[in-house]
Design a protein around this motif. Structure first.
Motif, PDB file in Angstrom:
ATOM      1  N   TRP A  85       3.616   4.577  12.199  1.00  0.00           N
ATOM      2  CA  TRP A  85       3.323   3.167  12.628  1.00  0.00           C
ATOM      3  C   TRP A  85       2.422   2.647  12.021  1.00  0.00           C
ATOM      4  O   TRP A  85       1.765   1.224  12.248  1.00  0.00           O
ATOM      5  CB  TRP A  85       2.930   3.386  14.363  1.00  0.00           C
ATOM      6  CG  TRP A  85       3.795   3.909  15.163  1.00  0.00           C
ATOM      7  CD1 TRP A  85       4.044   5.052  15.427  1.00  0.00           C
ATOM      8  CD2 TRP A  85       4.577   2.787  16.145  1.00  0.00           C
ATOM      9  NE1 TRP A  85       5.193   5.286  16.567  1.00  0.00           N
ATOM     10  CE2 TRP A  85       5.422   3.872  16.813  1.00  0.00           C
ATOM     11  CE3 TRP A  85       4.807   1.520  16.322  1.00  0.00           C
ATOM     12  CZ2 TRP A  85       6.158   3.402  17.885  1.00  0.00           C
ATOM     13  CZ3 TRP A  85       5.300   1.054  17.414  1.00  0.00           C
ATOM     14  CH2 TRP A  85       6.300   2.111  18.093  1.00  0.00           C
ATOM     15  N   PHE A  86       2.243   2.674  10.599  1.00  0.00           N
ATOM     16  CA  PHE A  86       1.490   2.249   9.779  1.00  0.00           C
ATOM     17  C   PHE A  86       1.468   0.655   9.621  1.00  0.00           C
ATOM     18  O   PHE A  86       0.647  -0.079   9.904  1.00  0.00           O
ATOM     19  CB  PHE A  86       1.645   2.746   8.355  1.00  0.00           C
ATOM     20  CG  PHE A  86       0.595   2.295   7.478  1.00  0.00           C
ATOM     21  CD1 PHE A  86      -0.690   2.534   7.365  1.00  0.00           C
ATOM     22  CD2 PHE A  86       1.319   1.538   6.248  1.00  0.00           C
ATOM     23  CE1 PHE A  86      -1.454   2.365   6.488  1.00  0.00           C
ATOM     24  CE2 PHE A  86       0.240   0.938   5.531  1.00  0.00           C
ATOM     25  CZ  PHE A  86      -1.298   1.306   5.411  1.00  0.00           C
ATOM     26  N   ASN A  87       2.714   0.113   9.489  1.00  0.00           N
ATOM     27  CA  ASN A  87       2.918  -1.343   9.466  1.00  0.00           C
ATOM     28  C   ASN A  87       2.604  -2.005  10.659  1.00  0.00           C
ATOM     29  O   ASN A  87       2.130  -3.131  10.794  1.00  0.00           O
ATOM     30  CB  ASN A  87       4.286  -1.784   8.855  1.00  0.00           C
ATOM     31  CG  ASN A  87       4.608  -1.606   7.466  1.00  0.00           C
ATOM     32  OD1 ASN A  87       3.886  -0.486   6.795  1.00  0.00           O
ATOM     33  ND2 ASN A  87       5.476  -2.204   6.787  1.00  0.00           N
ATOM     34  N   TYR A  88       3.205  -1.267  11.828  1.00  0.00           N
ATOM     35  CA  TYR A  88       2.835  -2.081  12.998  1.00  0.00           C
ATOM     36  C   TYR A  88       1.284  -2.056  13.641  1.00  0.00           C
ATOM     37  O   TYR A  88       1.137  -3.243  14.052  1.00  0.00           O
ATOM     38  CB  TYR A  88       3.591  -1.375  14.319  1.00  0.00           C
ATOM     39  CG  TYR A  88       5.196  -1.383  13.910  1.00  0.00           C
ATOM     40  CD1 TYR A  88       5.976  -2.503  14.393  1.00  0.00           C
ATOM     41  CD2 TYR A  88       5.952  -0.423  13.395  1.00  0.00           C
ATOM     42  CE1 TYR A  88       7.348  -2.528  13.962  1.00  0.00           C
ATOM     43  CE2 TYR A  88       7.209  -0.406  13.206  1.00  0.00           C
ATOM     44  CZ  TYR A  88       8.045  -1.430  13.479  1.00  0.00           C
ATOM     45  OH  TYR A  88       9.402  -1.534  13.356  1.00  0.00           O
ATOM     46  N   VAL A  89       0.688  -1.103  13.333  1.00  0.00           N
ATOM     47  CA  VAL A  89      -0.629  -1.049  13.483  1.00  0.00           C
ATOM     48  C   VAL A  89      -1.464  -2.205  12.791  1.00  0.00           C
ATOM     49  O   VAL A  89      -2.184  -3.055  13.204  1.00  0.00           O
ATOM     50  CB  VAL A  89      -1.309   0.344  13.304  1.00  0.00           C
ATOM     51  CG1 VAL A  89      -2.963   0.405  13.448  1.00  0.00           C
ATOM     52  CG2 VAL A  89      -0.740   1.443  14.241  1.00  0.00           C
ATOM     53  N   VAL A 138       0.825  -1.355  -0.146  1.00  0.00           N
ATOM     54  CA  VAL A 138      -0.162  -0.179  -0.027  1.00  0.00           C
ATOM     55  C   VAL A 138       0.942   1.229   0.079  1.00  0.00           C
ATOM     56  O   VAL A 138       0.443   2.187  -0.613  1.00  0.00           O
ATOM     57  CB  VAL A 138      -0.882   0.085   1.250  1.00  0.00           C
ATOM     58  CG1 VAL A 138      -1.521   1.547   1.481  1.00  0.00           C
ATOM     59  CG2 VAL A 138      -2.091  -1.177   0.800  1.00  0.00           C
ATOM     60  N   ARG A 139       2.189   1.233   0.545  1.00  0.00           N
ATOM     61  CA  ARG A 139       2.882   2.571   0.905  1.00  0.00           C
ATOM     62  C   ARG A 139       3.094   3.101  -0.577  1.00  0.00           C
ATOM     63  O   ARG A 139       3.026   4.276  -0.655  1.00  0.00           O
ATOM     64  CB  ARG A 139       4.117   2.221   1.519  1.00  0.00           C
ATOM     65  CG  ARG A 139       3.986   2.115   2.886  1.00  0.00           C
ATOM     66  CD  ARG A 139       5.377   1.600   3.467  1.00  0.00           C
ATOM     67  NE  ARG A 139       5.518   1.449   4.700  1.00  0.00           N
ATOM     68  CZ  ARG A 139       5.887   2.181   5.673  1.00  0.00           C
ATOM     69  NH1 ARG A 139       6.419   3.491   5.523  1.00  0.00           N
ATOM     70  NH2 ARG A 139       5.796   1.914   7.119  1.00  0.00           N
ATOM     71  N   PRO A 140       3.658   2.601  -1.618  1.00  0.00           N
ATOM     72  CA  PRO A 140       3.585   3.475  -2.869  1.00  0.00           C
ATOM     73  C   PRO A 140       2.551   3.937  -3.705  1.00  0.00           C
ATOM     74  O   PRO A 140       2.236   4.798  -4.496  1.00  0.00           O
ATOM     75  CB  PRO A 140       4.308   2.220  -3.804  1.00  0.00           C
ATOM     76  CG  PRO A 140       4.605   1.050  -3.099  1.00  0.00           C
ATOM     77  CD  PRO A 140       3.990   1.152  -1.821  1.00  0.00           C
ATOM     78  N   LEU A 141       1.304   3.296  -3.045  1.00  0.00           N
ATOM     79  CA  LEU A 141      -0.150   3.596  -3.795  1.00  0.00           C
ATOM     80  C   LEU A 141      -0.524   4.926  -3.111  1.00  0.00           C
ATOM     81  O   LEU A 141      -1.417   5.602  -3.538  1.00  0.00           O
ATOM     82  CB  LEU A 141      -1.122   2.709  -3.562  1.00  0.00           C
ATOM     83  CG  LEU A 141      -0.671   0.996  -4.147  1.00  0.00           C
ATOM     84  CD1 LEU A 141      -1.734   0.243  -3.814  1.00  0.00           C
ATOM     85  CD2 LEU A 141      -0.440   1.310  -5.542  1.00  0.00           C
ATOM     86  N   MET A 142      -0.037   5.393  -1.962  1.00  0.00           N
ATOM     87  CA  MET A 142      -0.544   6.490  -0.953  1.00  0.00           C
ATOM     88  C   MET A 142       0.242   7.921  -1.848  1.00  0.00           C
ATOM     89  O   MET A 142       1.232   7.614  -2.286  1.00  0.00           O
ATOM     90  CB  MET A 142      -0.242   6.511   0.255  1.00  0.00           C
ATOM     91  CG  MET A 142      -1.041   5.390   1.016  1.00  0.00           C
ATOM     92  SD  MET A 142      -2.909   5.890   0.804  1.00  0.00           S
ATOM     93  CE  MET A 142      -3.776   4.382   1.422  1.00  0.00           C
ATOM     94  N   PRO A 143      -0.353   9.265  -1.554  1.00  0.00           N
ATOM     95  CA  PRO A 143       0.072  10.221  -2.189  1.00  0.00           C
ATOM     96  C   PRO A 143       1.634  10.379  -1.691  1.00  0.00           C
ATOM     97  O   PRO A 143       1.983  10.027  -0.668  1.00  0.00           O
ATOM     98  CB  PRO A 143      -0.838  11.439  -1.656  1.00  0.00           C
ATOM     99  CG  PRO A 143      -1.941  10.632  -1.442  1.00  0.00           C
ATOM    100  CD  PRO A 143      -1.536   9.177  -0.888  1.00  0.00           C
ATOM    101  N   THR A 181       3.343  11.264   2.306  1.00  0.00           N
ATOM    102  CA  THR A 181       2.691  10.567   3.239  1.00  0.00           C
ATOM    103  C   THR A 181       3.648  10.159   4.269  1.00  0.00           C
ATOM    104  O   THR A 181       4.325   9.520   4.257  1.00  0.00           O
ATOM    105  CB  THR A 181       1.900   9.522   2.860  1.00  0.00           C
ATOM    106  OG1 THR A 181       0.844   9.919   1.690  1.00  0.00           O
ATOM    107  CG2 THR A 181       0.732   8.978   4.027  1.00  0.00           C
ATOM    108  N   ALA A 182       3.336  10.495   5.655  1.00  0.00           N
ATOM    109  CA  ALA A 182       4.135  10.085   6.725  1.00  0.00           C
ATOM    110  C   ALA A 182       3.484   8.956   7.262  1.00  0.00           C
ATOM    111  O   ALA A 182       2.172   8.889   7.775  1.00  0.00           O
ATOM    112  CB  ALA A 182       4.299  11.327   7.766  1.00  0.00           C
ATOM    113  N   PHE A 183       4.307   7.831   7.217  1.00  0.00           N
ATOM    114  CA  PHE A 183       3.401   6.460   7.717  1.00  0.00           C
ATOM    115  C   PHE A 183       3.288   6.016   8.995  1.00  0.00           C
ATOM    116  O   PHE A 183       2.669   5.570   9.561  1.00  0.00           O
ATOM    117  CB  PHE A 183       3.952   5.510   6.883  1.00  0.00           C
ATOM    118  CG  PHE A 183       3.362   5.357   5.422  1.00  0.00           C
ATOM    119  CD1 PHE A 183       2.121   5.044   5.135  1.00  0.00           C
ATOM    120  CD2 PHE A 183       4.200   5.872   4.351  1.00  0.00           C
ATOM    121  CE1 PHE A 183       1.693   5.041   3.736  1.00  0.00           C
ATOM    122  CE2 PHE A 183       3.606   5.860   2.971  1.00  0.00           C
ATOM    123  CZ  PHE A 183       2.147   5.587   2.812  1.00  0.00           C
TER     124      PHE A 183
END
Length: 146
Positions: free
Chosen positions: A36-40, A24-29, A32-34
């Motif tokens: 704890w995205f992966n950890y959550v 998902v990371r490359p698909l976001m604008p 974008t500051a992620f």
């Protein structure tokens, strides 16, 4: 009650949540500051795998595939909801909403926008393949370690 099937389902769905987060990371604008995205997402995967998939093992091969697909769908929906709530809260702290109802309804608008952004063949292909692996592995763990 803790079982090996719940543990296997939780760990594998947490791994799947992490992998899907990296997709998902490359698909976001850009920019974008992620944080704890992966950890959550991995924690949500652990909880969903433990409660949704792990509690339904031992019903056969087809049911294990269905459980994996159901668990992965629940993982995606919960992750969309949690991150939409976070984004709404971030915008609310900048006074972007006129009232609480506008803020609450924006959760679903933000979630639908995120859902459209991540709706790619790669994302869904990995999600389906991961769902099959998680469901079958959890069922195998349930049969092997009782």
């Amino acid at each position: 009650m803790p079982t090996a099937a719940r543990l296997v389902a939780g760990i594998l769905l947490a791994i799947l949540g992490w992998v899907l987060s990296d997709i998902v990371r490359p698909l976001m604008p850009e920019g974008t500051a992620f944080g704890w995205f992966n950890y959550v997402n991995a924690f949500i995967g652990l909880c969903v795998g433990w409660s949704v998939i792990g509690s339904r093992v031992g019903r056969g091969f087809v049911a294990s595939i269905n459980n994996g697909v159901t668990g992965t769908a629940v993982l995606i929906l919960w992750c969309l909801f949690v991150h939409s709530c976070y984004e709404m809260f971030r915008l609310a702290m900048r006074n972007r909403y006129d009232g609480p109802m506008e803020a609450l309804t924006s959760i679903f608008l933000i979630g639908s926008e995120f859902g459209i952004m991540i709706a790619t063949p790669t994302f869904f292909g990995v999600a389906v393949a991961g769902a099959l692996v998680v469901g079958i592995a959890a069922d195998a763990a349930g049969k092997r370690w009782r």
